[in-house]
Design an enzyme around this catalytic site. Structure first.
Site, PDB file in Angstrom:
ATOM      1  N   ASP A   1      -2.394   2.252  -4.481  1.00  0.00           N
ATOM      2  CA  ASP A   1      -3.676   2.454  -3.824  1.00  0.00           C
ATOM      3  C   ASP A   1      -4.727   1.538  -4.473  1.00  0.00           C
ATOM      4  O   ASP A   1      -4.453   0.876  -5.472  1.00  0.00           O
ATOM      5  CB  ASP A   1      -4.126   3.907  -3.926  1.00  0.00           C
ATOM      6  CG  ASP A   1      -3.257   4.813  -3.068  1.00  0.00           C
ATOM      7  OD1 ASP A   1      -3.035   5.964  -3.466  1.00  0.00           O
ATOM      8  OD2 ASP A   1      -2.806   4.330  -1.994  1.00  0.00           O
TER       9      ASP A   1
ATOM     10  N   HIS B   1       0.808  -1.212   0.000  1.00  0.00           N
ATOM     11  CA  HIS B   1       0.000   0.000   0.000  1.00  0.00           C
ATOM     12  C   HIS B   1       0.846   1.269   0.000  1.00  0.00           C
ATOM     13  O   HIS B   1       0.333   2.372  -0.170  1.00  0.00           O
ATOM     14  CB  HIS B   1      -0.945  -0.018   1.213  1.00  0.00           C
ATOM     15  CG  HIS B   1      -2.292   0.588   0.944  1.00  0.00           C
ATOM     16  ND1 HIS B   1      -2.483   1.632   0.060  1.00  0.00           N
ATOM     17  CD2 HIS B   1      -3.542   0.291   1.423  1.00  0.00           C
ATOM     18  CE1 HIS B   1      -3.749   1.966   0.030  1.00  0.00           C
ATOM     19  NE2 HIS B   1      -4.433   1.154   0.840  1.00  0.00           N
TER      20      HIS B   1
END
Lengths: 446, 358, 327
Positions: A421, A417
């Site tokens: 995204d 992450h």
């Protein structure tokens, strides 16, 4: 010439008998067909009976004033043999009494005229009989398209197959365009299950001494894997995404072409070849997924080196297909087969396991339907392809929504992450999905 | 004694033969008490009619076809008939007829308010539509479609004749329905078979908005009787006694086995066609002015007063009695519930027969 | 068992009912001395008299209305509409009024009447002596609509219709009048309204039909049996209320269905049957439900080749069955 009887025809509805009027021809006279032969009087009509054939009136049987039942022979005529033959056949045909039944029988020649009379136009009988059935009846016969056959099943076929555990892809269709009909699936049911062993139904009771905990020393590979996993989880903030893919077309494609593929390329056409192909191309289009987090920077990898997670005897290994995005299906299949073989036999070379930029984990072969894999550090993402499961799904077509049995598969992405995204992850997944759904039986395998 | 203006002796003046003369003798002469009772019914009808119209304007009665102006014709006709013996195929403007036949103001109001217990259709239909229980009165009004009752009434009459029953069927219709083909077919058939039926036309000179001159190029509907070979009588519908005389003669003609009579009562429609109509769009002020001058209710009152049958006290009793009756009926009707759809699927087919969903 | 044609069966049913019940009478155009244009009431005027066999003026609206009025007033009229094509003026009385009498009076009046309506083509009747009009009436709650195909059914159903307490439209296919001959039991019997009849059992597909065309369906089924296609033929007999149970039971067995009628296709009985099958037996279907019906032209033409173009036939039906069987 032959002598035939002339029968009083049925004239008028519900008339059973008639009175013979004046004979308009006398014995010995030549008679043309349709010449008025005799006057016939019933309680409905008074008419001139036209001669049914051309010939010579031989004798009068029913005299003037005599009451005779319909169908009785009223005279004899000498006619051509051919005419006589035809008359006899017609008479015999008429004489065959219909079997008594409540449904009723159609009376040849009987009719009602336009406004209740007994008119029947006989002029066109032959002409009408010769004509092919008119196409005017508004009959709807939907053509079964080639693509429809084999891919969709009628409600009753689907229901019977589901209820009896029949894999419809194994049933040969005898309907139009190879469609599997109800009779086909019924035959498959009647034939019984092919080879599936009956599941054990007797519960096993374990006996002997109660068990105790045991401690085992992990192998070096196991230890390495463990360290690797811990590092990945500690360092990489994992996020997950799962979408489902309709594999029906791909399954059909593989089924249809497996044999020719093997003949042509000498190697089995595996699902892995398709998924590796689709993943490689999705990676090329989504470079963030094919990257690494390095010292606060993102390194986009210049090559797509696809790691394949393989369960080897000692543990998980990830051999790599370098530049996988430059291969077609056949190229991938040819490279995957020996690589997997080396992994399973523990004979991988160092080069085989180095330089991976992304990992594809085919957990579906283990029966998994959903997974949350740990990223192969330092890569940015790992994807699992889960079991292909037949499920009823709602599909949309030109006629609206419908329920169909489709081969469905989940694909699950674990991603770093820091780099990616949800939006980027989703873009990759959709790309991957499209790559898997693009196949059908006729697809050309490069 | 009845006054000269409204008396059997004056029948000639207030009616005329518009077809062949009938064979039936006139009905027995009316006395003062008879006329007084007819007056009571007319007053009650007018009072109720006004109330219903008010309730429409209050948003409580969905649709009203007022009988105001028709009261004398309707009360006169029923007086000449036998409510228990005869059969009444009415149409929608028959409030006075219903009252004269014994249907109560409350029952009628239940219809106008679409309330439970409505006696003709259980409030499935428009007010005054359906049928009264046959054991009570043979009153039928199936339909909103004009003139459909004409051949039906003929069929009813035919059945009576086939069974040899001595009854009169009355087919009520308006000048509008006189234009329908079914009216012609009905009169023609009834005449051929000499059926005991009276075709009773209440000619109020308008088919909704279309005046008589655009409905027919003859002077009166009754003249058509000649075309069927039956008696035709045109009568002043504001004169209840003249209407009584005409219908009484027609009933005697029918009961004697001599067949149908066409009676046309010429009336005025005091209000628009229905509560949804606006008659000022098609009737001039001059036309509308003066049509109430001959209002049969004050005219009858005057006659009764002149003959000494009616005095102030009695008239007050009649009028306030009608008002009280209507007020009470209004209250009761308003308090009545709307029907629940508990029998919604019933009476589509005979109970237990194929297709019955109840 | 005596053999009868359809018209003889109709005549016998009506005669026996008029003998049984004095409230039954008949009326219509040319039914007296003429005995009706199809001779359905042949001899009736002599047997029952002009009082119960009423020749009417040529006025269909009042035939409907007068029959309705008589029915409401305790009689059981059986009115003949000379040709179905002439029924339209009476629709006001039949659909507009008779269908709604019981409901519109909350059961205070009923209309136990029968309209006998000769209908259908294939008789060189052209535009105005060939119409199939049954669906217009089958659409109406409050009416019962019957369309028999055989002498046996015609007699039993007409008796039921006459004894029924609701308005019944009894459609008699003109071409069956003398074309179809079958056994009819002696004596009194009735066939219930609202029950379809499986005229031929089979396993490969269900054909649903009624009237004349039913016989063509049976012919086609016989032909196809020789080709190994086993067709079940369901005769609806009653078009309202529809016996959906018999249809569904058959379709659940065969998994294929075709509706065949002479009436035109759009909005026809076939559409209703197909919809019922789709709603109730979808899971049992192995093919789309087919309709073989009259072409979408407003009428059947007069000249023979044009008429043949319109009319259903055993050949046309057989072709459609083969197509459906091969699906």
């Amino acid at each position: 010439m032959a002598l035939i009887g002339i029968e009083l025809p049925q004239v008028g509805e519900s008339v059973t008998e008639a009175v013979i009027g004046k004979w308009l021809k006398q014995p010995g006279e030549t008679v043309e067909k349709f010449d008025a032969l005799v006057e016939v009087v019933t309680d409905k009509v008074s008419m001139e009976f036209p001669a049914p054939h051309t010939g010579t009136l031989k004798s009068i049987i029913a005299e003037e004033g005599e009451t005779v039942p319909m169908g009785a022979v009223i005279a004899e005529m000498d006619v051509d043999d051919a005419i006589a033959q035809a008359a006899v056949e017609a008479s015999e045909k008429q004489a065959e009494a219909p079997a008594p039944n409540l449904v009723g029988t159609l009376i040849q020649g009987a009719n009602v005229g336009p406004t209740g009379g007994t008119f029947r136009d006989t002029a066109l009988d032959d002409q009408l009989a010769e004509r092919a059935p008119a196409a005017s009846m508004a009959s709807a016969s939907p053509p079964v398209t080639q693509t429809m056959a084999g891919r969709s099943y009628s409600p009753v076929v689907s229901r019977l197959a589901a209820a009896n555990g029949i894999d419809l892809s194994t049933v040969t269709g005898t309907g139009r365009g190879g469609r599997v009909t109800k009779q086909d699936v019924q035959a498959a049911i009647d034939a019984g299950p092919e080879s599936a062993p009956a599941p054990a139904t007797t519960p096993v009771v374990h006996e002997g001494p109660l068990g105790e905990d045991r401690v085992i020393e992990p192998s070096p590979i196991r230890r390495m894997i463990a360290d690797h996993m811990v590092r990945s989880v500690n360092e990489i903030p994992h996020a997950w995404s799962t979408i489902e893919v309709d594999m029906t077309g791909l399954v059909a494609c593989r089924t249809a072409q497996r044999e020719t593929f093997r003949e042509r390329h000498g190697v089995d056409l595996t699902f892995l070849a398709f998924t590796a192909y689709a993943a490689s191309h999705a990676l090329r289009d989504n470079p963030l997924v094919n990257s690494s987090w390095e010292d606060g920077k993102i390194r986009l990898k210049g090559r797509v080196n696809l790691g394949l997670a393989v369960a080897a005897p000692d543990g998980l290994v990830v051999p790599v297909i370098h530049d996988a995005d430059r291969e077609g299906i056949s190229g991938l299949a040819k490279r995957i087969a020996p690589l997997v073989e080396r992994a399973r036999s523990g004979s991988l070379a160092l080069d085989d396991v180095q330089g991976g930029t992304f990992t594809l984990n085919n957990t579906g072969t283990l029966g998994s339907v959903l997974g949350g894999a740990i990223i192969n550090h330092p890569q940015a993402a790992i994807v699992t392809t889960e079991s292909i499961v037949k499920r009823p799904v709602v599909i949309s077509g030109p006629q609206g929504d419908a329920i169909a049995i489709r081969s469905m598969m989940n694909i699950c992405l674990s991603f770093d992450h820091r780099i990616i995204d949800g939006a980027e992850a989703s873009a990759f997944m959709q790309n991957f999905k499209r790559g898997l759904e693009a196949w059908n039986t006729d697809s050309e395998l490069n | 004694m009845l006054s000269e203006q409204t008396s059997p002796d004056n029948f000639e003046k207030n009616s005329r033969l518009a077809g062949p003369a009938g064979n039936g003798a006139g009905p027995p002469p009316l006395n003062d008490a008879d006329l007084l009772e007819m007056y009571r019914t007319m007053v009650l009808s007018r009072t109720l009619d006004q109330r219903i119209w008010q309730m429409n304007r209050q948003g409580r009665a969905a649709i009203v076809a007022s009988a105001q102006g028709h009261e004398a014709a309707q009360v006169g006709a029923i007086r000449a008939l036998d409510p228990e013996r005869d059969r009444f195929y009415i149409y929608y403007r028959e409030l006075t007829t219903m009252l004269a036949l014994g249907i109560t103001p409350l029952e009628l109001l239940l219809g106008f308010l679409a309330k439970d217990g409505e006696p003709l259709s259980g409030a499935r239909q428009f007010p005054l539509h359906g049928a009264i229980d046959r054991s009570r009165r043979d009153i039928v009004s199936f339909s909103n479609v004009v003139a459909t009752q004409m051949p039906q009434a003929v069929g009813v009459s035919l059945a009576d004749k086939m069974r040899g029953e001595k009854r009169v069927t009355v087919a009520y219709f308006g000048d509008g329905a006189s234009s329908m083909g079914e009216t012609h077919e009905a009169m023609n058939f009834a005449s051929i078979h000499r059926l005991p039926i009276i075709f009773f036309c209440e000619n109020n000179k308008y088919a909704i908005s279309v005046p008589l001159a655009q409905q027919m190029n003859i002077e009166s509907v009754a003249t058509r009787a000649a075309g069927y070979g039956i008696p035709g009588i045109e009568v002043n519908g504001f004169d209840p006694v003249a209407v009584y005389e005409a219908v009484g003669a027609a009933a005697n003609h029918a009961l004697a086995g001599d067949g149908p009579t066409l009676v046309e009562a010429v009336v005025e429609r005091f209000l628009p066609h229905t509560s949804d109509d606006d008659d000022t769009l098609y009737r001039s002020p001059e036309d509308l002015e003066g049509i109430r001058d001959l209002d049969p209710i004050p005219a009858t009152e005057k006659i009764l007063r002149a003959s000494g049958v009616l005095d102030d006290a009695m008239d007050e009793e009649i009028k306030s009695g009608a008002q009280t009756t209507v007020n009470q009926a209004t209250e009761d009707a308003e308090n009545a519930p709307f029907p629940e759809p508990h029998d919604f699927y019933e009476q589509v087919y005979a109970p237990g027969s194929p297709g019955d969903q109840s | 068992m005596p053999e009868m044609t359809v018209i003889e069966a109709v005549r016998e049913a009506l005669r026996e009912e008029m003998e049984r019940d004095t409230t039954v009478f008949t009326m219509g155009e040319d039914i007296g001395a003429r005995g009706g244009v199809f001779l359905a009431t042949e001899g009736f005027i002599d047997q029952f008299g002009a009082g119960r066999v009423i020749d009417t003026p040529l006025a269909e609206a009042s035939i409907g209305g007068i029959a309705l009025g008589a029915a409401v007033n305790g009689m059981r009229p059986v009115a003949e509409i000379e040709f179905g094509d002439f029924i339209w003026p009476a629709v006001n009385q039949i659909i507009g009024e008779a269908a709604r009498v019981r409901y519109g009076t909350q059961g205070r009046r009923t209309a136990p009447m029968v309209l006998r309506v000769p209908y259908g083509g294939g008789v060189r009747g052209g535009l105005f002596h060939s119409q199939s009009i049954e669906v217009a009436f089958a659409h109406q709650p409050g009416l019962k609509v019957i369309a028999p195909a055989t002498p046996y059914d015609a007699k039993g159903l007409l008796k039921s219709a006459i004894r029924d307490d609701d308005p019944v439209i009894f459609f008699e296919h003109k071409r069956t009048y003398r074309l179809v001959k079958g056994d009819v039991p002696d004596g009194d019997y009735t066939i219930p309204i609202g029950q379809a009849d499986v005229k031929r059992t089979g396993s490969d597909m269900t054909i649903v039909s009624y009237g004349l065309v039913l016989h063509y369906c049976l012919e086609a089924a016989a032909t196809l049996a020789e080709e190994g296609i086993d067709v079940e033929v369901v005769d609806l007999r009653t078009l309202r209320p529809l016996d959906t149970g018999t249809v569904l039971e058959s379709v659940r067995k065969t998994s294929k269905a075709m509706v065949v009628h002479e009436d035109t296709k759009a909005g026809g009985i076939g559409g209703e049957i197909a919809a019922v099958i789709a709603e109730e037996a979808f899971e049992d279907l192995d093919a789309p439900v087919k309709r073989l019906a009259g072409p979408e032209v407003p009428a059947m033409p007069f000249s023979p080749l044009l008429e043949a173009e319109f009319m259903p036939s055993a050949e046309k039906i057989a072709t459609a069955i083969r197509e459906l069987a091969a699906y």
